[in-house]
Design an enzyme around this catalytic site. Sequence first.
Site, mmCIF file in Angstrom:
data_model
loop_
_atom_site.group_PDB
_atom_site.id
_atom_site.type_symbol
_atom_site.label_atom_id
_atom_site.label_comp_id
_atom_site.label_asym_id
_atom_site.label_seq_id
_atom_site.Cartn_x
_atom_site.Cartn_y
_atom_site.Cartn_z
ATOM 1 N N GLU A 39 0.836 -1.203 0.000
ATOM 2 C CA GLU A 39 0.000 0.000 0.000
ATOM 3 C C GLU A 39 0.872 1.254 0.000
ATOM 4 O O GLU A 39 0.539 2.259 -0.633
ATOM 5 C CB GLU A 39 -0.914 0.031 1.240
ATOM 6 C CG GLU A 39 -1.913 -1.113 1.330
ATOM 7 C CD GLU A 39 -1.366 -2.321 2.087
ATOM 8 O OE1 GLU A 39 -0.173 -2.648 1.922
ATOM 9 O OE2 GLU A 39 -2.133 -2.941 2.837
ATOM 10 N N ALA A 70 13.883 -44.480 -7.329
ATOM 11 C CA ALA A 70 15.316 -44.817 -7.298
ATOM 12 C C ALA A 70 15.462 -46.299 -7.627
ATOM 13 O O ALA A 70 14.515 -47.078 -7.443
ATOM 14 C CB ALA A 70 15.907 -44.555 -5.915
ATOM 15 N N ARG A 82 11.712 -24.415 -5.313
ATOM 16 C CA ARG A 82 12.566 -24.290 -4.131
ATOM 17 C C ARG A 82 12.620 -22.836 -3.678
ATOM 18 O O ARG A 82 12.561 -22.546 -2.492
ATOM 19 C CB ARG A 82 14.000 -24.732 -4.452
ATOM 20 C CG ARG A 82 14.200 -26.209 -4.445
ATOM 21 C CD ARG A 82 15.680 -26.538 -4.603
ATOM 22 N NE ARG A 82 15.880 -27.980 -4.632
ATOM 23 C CZ ARG A 82 17.024 -28.569 -4.918
ATOM 24 N NH1 ARG A 82 18.091 -27.838 -5.205
ATOM 25 N NH2 ARG A 82 17.122 -29.882 -4.917
ATOM 26 N N ASP A 119 22.487 -39.532 -2.177
ATOM 27 C CA ASP A 119 22.602 -38.559 -3.292
ATOM 28 C C ASP A 119 23.558 -37.404 -3.029
ATOM 29 O O ASP A 119 23.924 -36.694 -3.953
ATOM 30 C CB ASP A 119 21.224 -37.920 -3.579
ATOM 31 C CG ASP A 119 20.197 -38.926 -4.045
ATOM 32 O OD1 ASP A 119 20.589 -40.077 -4.286
ATOM 33 O OD2 ASP A 119 19.021 -38.543 -4.165
ATOM 34 N N LEU A 140 20.776 -29.039 -2.174
ATOM 35 C CA LEU A 140 19.485 -28.434 -1.820
ATOM 36 C C LEU A 140 19.508 -26.910 -1.813
ATOM 37 O O LEU A 140 18.814 -26.269 -1.018
ATOM 38 C CB LEU A 140 18.962 -28.973 -0.474
ATOM 39 C CG LEU A 140 18.756 -30.486 -0.389
ATOM 40 C CD1 LEU A 140 18.208 -30.875 0.988
ATOM 41 C CD2 LEU A 140 17.809 -30.985 -1.470
HETATM 42 N N1 LIG Z 1 13.202 -39.515 -7.247
HETATM 43 C C1 LIG Z 1 13.211 -38.584 -6.329
HETATM 44 O O1 LIG Z 1 12.530 -37.558 -6.451
HETATM 45 C C2 LIG Z 1 14.067 -38.775 -5.113
HETATM 46 C C3 LIG Z 1 14.188 -37.720 -4.201
HETATM 47 C C4 LIG Z 1 14.980 -37.915 -3.080
HETATM 48 C C5 LIG Z 1 15.594 -39.145 -2.874
HETATM 49 N N2 LIG Z 1 15.470 -40.127 -3.795
HETATM 50 C C6 LIG Z 1 16.098 -41.434 -3.597
HETATM 51 O O2 LIG Z 1 15.560 -41.993 -2.426
HETATM 52 C C7 LIG Z 1 16.539 -42.821 -1.813
HETATM 53 C C8 LIG Z 1 16.649 -42.474 -0.358
HETATM 54 O O3 LIG Z 1 15.398 -42.696 0.243
HETATM 55 P P1 LIG Z 1 15.285 -43.322 1.691
HETATM 56 O O4 LIG Z 1 13.894 -43.786 1.785
HETATM 57 O O5 LIG Z 1 16.392 -44.311 1.881
HETATM 58 O O6 LIG Z 1 15.618 -42.097 2.641
HETATM 59 P P2 LIG Z 1 14.847 -40.724 3.006
HETATM 60 O O7 LIG Z 1 13.384 -40.927 2.937
HETATM 61 O O8 LIG Z 1 15.430 -39.612 2.257
HETATM 62 O O9 LIG Z 1 15.302 -40.573 4.507
HETATM 63 C C9 LIG Z 1 14.872 -41.528 5.394
HETATM 64 C C10 LIG Z 1 15.515 -41.313 6.727
HETATM 65 O O10 LIG Z 1 14.917 -40.219 7.403
HETATM 66 C C11 LIG Z 1 14.886 -40.489 8.774
HETATM 67 N N3 LIG Z 1 13.605 -40.274 9.394
HETATM 68 C C12 LIG Z 1 13.425 -39.393 10.342
HETATM 69 N N4 LIG Z 1 12.184 -39.366 10.794
HETATM 70 C C13 LIG Z 1 11.493 -40.254 10.095
HETATM 71 C C14 LIG Z 1 10.130 -40.665 10.139
HETATM 72 N N5 LIG Z 1 9.231 -40.141 10.970
HETATM 73 N N6 LIG Z 1 9.774 -41.603 9.284
HETATM 74 C C15 LIG Z 1 10.669 -42.137 8.443
HETATM 75 N N7 LIG Z 1 11.963 -41.775 8.359
HETATM 76 C C16 LIG Z 1 12.391 -40.841 9.207
HETATM 77 C C17 LIG Z 1 15.337 -41.929 8.990
HETATM 78 O O11 LIG Z 1 16.636 -41.849 9.523
HETATM 79 P P3 LIG Z 1 17.263 -43.077 10.404
HETATM 80 O O12 LIG Z 1 17.567 -44.118 9.408
HETATM 81 O O13 LIG Z 1 18.468 -42.478 11.026
HETATM 82 O O14 LIG Z 1 16.214 -43.491 11.366
HETATM 83 C C18 LIG Z 1 15.318 -42.522 7.607
HETATM 84 O O15 LIG Z 1 16.335 -43.426 7.357
HETATM 85 C C19 LIG Z 1 17.832 -42.611 -2.531
HETATM 86 O O16 LIG Z 1 18.053 -43.713 -3.369
HETATM 87 C C20 LIG Z 1 17.566 -41.371 -3.357
HETATM 88 O O17 LIG Z 1 18.318 -41.415 -4.551
HETATM 89 C C21 LIG Z 1 14.709 -39.962 -4.895
#
Ligand SMILES: NC(=O)c1ccc[n+]([C@@H]2O[C@H](COP(=O)([O-])OP(=O)(O)OC[C@H]3O[C@@H](n4cnc5c(N)ncnc54)[C@H](OP(=O)(O)O)[C@@H]3O)[C@@H](O)[C@H]2O)c1
Length: 365
Positions: free
Chosen positions: A57, A167, A189, A205, A209
């Site tokens: 404004e 993935a 972002r 990865d 970010l």
């Molecule tokens: N295509 C896409 O858009 C994309 C984007 C990002 C990532 N990716 C791929 O996704 C893969 C990684 O995924 P991810 O599933 O292993 O890991 P993530 O979802 O990125 O992270 C999971 C981690 O977050 C933590 N976490 C904290 N609070 C949580 C809760 N309430 N519930 C669940 N997890 C919690 C846990 O840590 P703790 O293990 O210490 O408990 C868990 O291991 C990679 O291969 C990456 O390349 C793909």
Amino acid sequence: MDHFSATDHAMMARAIRLAGRGAYTTRPNPMVGCVIAHGDEVVGEGWHVRAGEAHAEVHALQQAGERAKGATVYVSLEPCAHTGRTGPCADALVAAGVSRVVAAMRDPFPQVDGAGFDKLQAAGIAVESGLMVGDARGLNRGYLSRQERGRPWVRIKLATSLDGRTALENGESKWISGEASRHDVQHWRARAGAILTGAGTVLADDPSLTVRLGDDTPFLPPLRVVLDPGLATVTRGRVREGDAPTLYIHAPDAKRPRGMTAQAATAPVKGGLFDLEAVLKLLAEREINEVQIEAGATLAGAFMAAGLVDEILLYVAPVLLGENARPMFDGLGITTMAERHHLRIVETRYIGHDVRLLLQPMHTG
Ligand SMILES: NC(=O)c1ccc[n+]([C@@H]2O[C@H](COP(=O)([O-])OP(=O)(O)OC[C@H]3O[C@@H](n4cnc5c(N)ncnc54)[C@H](OP(=O)(O)O)[C@@H]3O)[C@@H](O)[C@H]2O)c1
């Protein structure tokens, strides 16, 4: 149909467009645009650029000068009534002698919330509200979410194959989507107050970010947030490098390593997993309006299962990764059709060779 004229609609559309110019810079404040007009003739306009600087404004009044007298003011959000980092806009409008104020909506901010309208009306100015309220709410969905629900607007961004995979089984995901999609993400972002990821994605990865728009468009660097219960990733990764701040959220019993310089906060853990509602509340307390989740299937699935997702930004690439690759959402635990999640497609668009879908769970207003 509402009672507003075609001129009213055109002027408010212009004010809302102007407001959107602040998308990358106004936070934590709302985006606001203002147009001052006599009939179809615009005599002043402006938008809120940055928190702490002049409101929309004030810019519009400066441009209008004496011509603000007797004019109609179109503003995308109720003019403020309080002295924050700047003086009350309602007072400035009264002093300028405008005769009518049309707002898209009331500002739920506790120190305003109707008090701006009251001030204007008390000074004899005609006040109307509700013109293009849907567009105005959409523009400030993050700010409104924080004010009204005490948590940020939550957007999950995912790049998937045509068969919905994010993935390979071995964790590799670079790159599922094309270059144009990866560039497009930068704009999403830039409008977010925080980009949130999980420990799993940091390990697999090593993402930075950060926002890389590729031109000199001004933006505020979003806070990078890593959910890392045990602080397993805190000493590594590009997510700690560059100008943007980084916040690690960890379990109350995790030990912070000596010399840790990044910001850290604790959130309650239930059964080894964060209470994600508490995580979002913590981000709202840090004045985050919109959070963009860029995590893997574990965290994306956990947010989805908890019903905390407002929007999904999906880049679907015309590739197949097969049945062994990782899904979009782990842990939804759906066994019957009655439990399926219903989503609404808000927008579809080609981005390079990919298709971008914007979806909202049915519960999101
Ligand atoms: N295509 C896409 O858009 C994309 C984007 C990002 C990532 N990716 C791929 O996704 C893969 C990684 O995924 P991810 O599933 O292993 O890991 P993530 O979802 O990125 O992270 C999971 C981690 O977050 C933590 N976490 C904290 N609070 C949580 C809760 N309430 N519930 C669940 N997890 C919690 C846990 O840590 P703790 O293990 O210490 O408990 C868990 O291991 C990679 O291969 C990456 O390349 C793909």
